[in-house]
Design a protein around this motif. Structure first.
Motif, PDB file in Angstrom:
ATOM      1  N   THR A 219       0.845  -1.192   0.000  1.00  0.00           N
ATOM      2  CA  THR A 219       0.000   0.000   0.000  1.00  0.00           C
ATOM      3  C   THR A 219       0.882   1.243   0.000  1.00  0.00           C
ATOM      4  O   THR A 219       1.704   1.426   0.903  1.00  0.00           O
ATOM      5  CB  THR A 219      -0.910   0.021   1.236  1.00  0.00           C
ATOM      6  OG1 THR A 219      -1.744  -1.145   1.217  1.00  0.00           O
ATOM      7  CG2 THR A 219      -1.778   1.275   1.258  1.00  0.00           C
ATOM      8  N   ALA A 222      -0.565   7.768  -0.230  1.00  0.00           N
ATOM      9  CA  ALA A 222      -1.226   8.409  -1.365  1.00  0.00           C
ATOM     10  C   ALA A 222      -1.730   9.811  -1.069  1.00  0.00           C
ATOM     11  O   ALA A 222      -2.499  10.362  -1.859  1.00  0.00           O
ATOM     12  CB  ALA A 222      -2.391   7.530  -1.839  1.00  0.00           C
ATOM     13  N   PRO A 227      -5.573   4.703  -1.527  1.00  0.00           N
ATOM     14  CA  PRO A 227      -4.457   3.870  -1.964  1.00  0.00           C
ATOM     15  C   PRO A 227      -4.856   2.684  -2.824  1.00  0.00           C
ATOM     16  O   PRO A 227      -4.026   2.121  -3.533  1.00  0.00           O
ATOM     17  CB  PRO A 227      -3.842   3.388  -0.644  1.00  0.00           C
ATOM     18  CG  PRO A 227      -4.979   3.418   0.325  1.00  0.00           C
ATOM     19  CD  PRO A 227      -5.808   4.612  -0.074  1.00  0.00           C
TER      20      PRO A 227
END
Length: 393
Positions: A219, A222, A227
């Motif tokens: 992950t 972001a 994400p």
């Protein structure tokens, strides 16, 4: 209005956030919550002085409680606590690991003495395991669980902006206590509950961990983007305001391209057909989306997104939330005066603006509680003495 937990007594040897969160919600539901503080008070009282000279944390989490200051290194004060626990339904504590047992109030011993009692221990890492002896606070647990690693931007990790580990642990403890109270109604037996900040937030980390465990998917941080879904994030409009929107499924992707971007062919273009492809090509896709948002105002963008059947919102600041038209508030009395706090999320029987009892000053109920439980203790001693006398005759 009768509250669901009226008649339930909770004794909480608590500090900071996690345990006070749990007991505050029990108090909101009508329970009698006796907050046991050190002689100098819960240290959360001094986190800040930003709410009429009081700590924002404290006034948020301690309404509806009675406050008694006890020095638990003194035998006479331990006797007061013992009398309170003997007459309680729930006992909550979140002291440093091992401290409460050394004082004679460990959960195992209390449960033997009082089978109907529900005990709840809240800690950083639990009662067993290699880290169980460590003190832990919210940011430490955010870091240990990997939450910081997936929060922030490509430039670096970040802390979630509120005490999410404490709150998660408090919510988990509250849920477990309510279950235990319900079970006790049917069985007559109490329960021993242990909740750790680590376990509470680790449970919330299941999605990134499962994605890694089974597909070695990492992950990525972001920022203000999702994400695992694309497009889903914040985009700057012509008026300088940011709007967030979400595409959750193929139908919404088609609507977004046709009705918002006015580029229906994009749905069939290589690299954008499904969510995983869009994630891999998010940089290219974002150029198209960013260009469109930059040509219209935030009001126009939200109007068009709504017409396309998509979820959207504003990237608000704290001052925007403070004046948000959807925000519910309740007035709570504090030692520094009345304050308006954000209302709890649940609306029960249509009561959108519930009423709550005041936030106590440090030790505000010490004298009354010492008198009340001192009398109970004396009655118990007299009864025990009488029983011994009867047996001897």
């Amino acid at each position: 209005m009768t509250r669901a937990l009226e008649g339930i007594t909770v004794v909480a040897v608590e500090q900071a956030v996690a345990a006070p969160y749990t007991s505050s919600r029990l108090a909101d539901a009508g329970a009698r919550v006796i907050k046991v503080e050190r002689p100098e008070g819960d240290f959360a009282r001094n986190y800040d002085e930003l709410v009429q000279g009081q700590s924002a944390y404290f006034v948020w989490l301690n309404r509806g409680k009675e406050s008694i200051c006890l020095d638990l290194t003194l035998e006479e004060d331990r006797a007061v606590l013992d009398a309170m626990v003997a007459n309680a339904d729930v006992f909550i504590q979140n002291l440093k690991p091992g401290s409460i047992s050394k004082l004679g109030f460990g959960s195992a011993d209390l449960r033997k003495r009082f089978p109907r009692l529900i005990t709840c221990d809240i800690s950083g890492f639990g009662d067993v395991g290699v880290y169980s002896h460590l003190k832990a606070y919210d940011l430490i647990v955010q870091a240990e669980t990997g939450l910081c690693a997936i929060t922030g931007t490509a430039h670096g990790p970040a802390r979630v902006g509120v005490s999410v580990c404490d709150i998660s642990a408090g919510m988990t403890a509250l849920n477990s206590i309510l279950q235990a109270l319900f079970k006790r109604e049917r069985t007559g037996e109490g329960a021993s509950i242990q909740v750790s900040l680590f376990d509470a937030i680790a449970d919330w980390m299941n999605v990134p961990v499962l994605q890694y465990d089974y597909s070695k998917y990492h992950t990525a941080r972001a920022g203000v983007n999702h994400p695992s879904l694309a497009p889903y994030g914040a985009y700057r409009c012509a008026d300088g305001k940011d709007v967030i929107f979400s595409v959750q499924n193929d139908r919404e992707w088609v609507n977004f391209c046709e009705k918002f971007l006015q580029e229906p062919d994009l749905t069939r273009r290589s690299g954008f057909a499904d969510n995983m492809e869009r994630l891999r090509n998010r940089g290219v896709l974002d150029k198209t989306i960013t260009a469109h948002f930059a040509q219209i105002s935030s009001d126009e963008a939200m109007s068009q997104l709504e017409a396309a059947g998509l979820a959207y919102g504003r990237l608000n600041q704290i001052e925007d939330l403070s004046t948000h038209p959807h925000l519910r508030r309740v007035t709570v009395c504090t030692p520094g005066g009345d304050i308006d706090v954000i209302a709890p999320a649940s609306i029960v029987n249509g009561e959108r603006v519930p009423t709550f009892r005041p936030v106590p000053a440090r030790g505000a109920h010490s004298e009354a509680l010492r008198h009340e439980y001192g009398n109970l203790l004396q009655k118990q001693l007299d009864a025990a003495s009488s029983a011994i006398g009867d047996a001897s005759t």
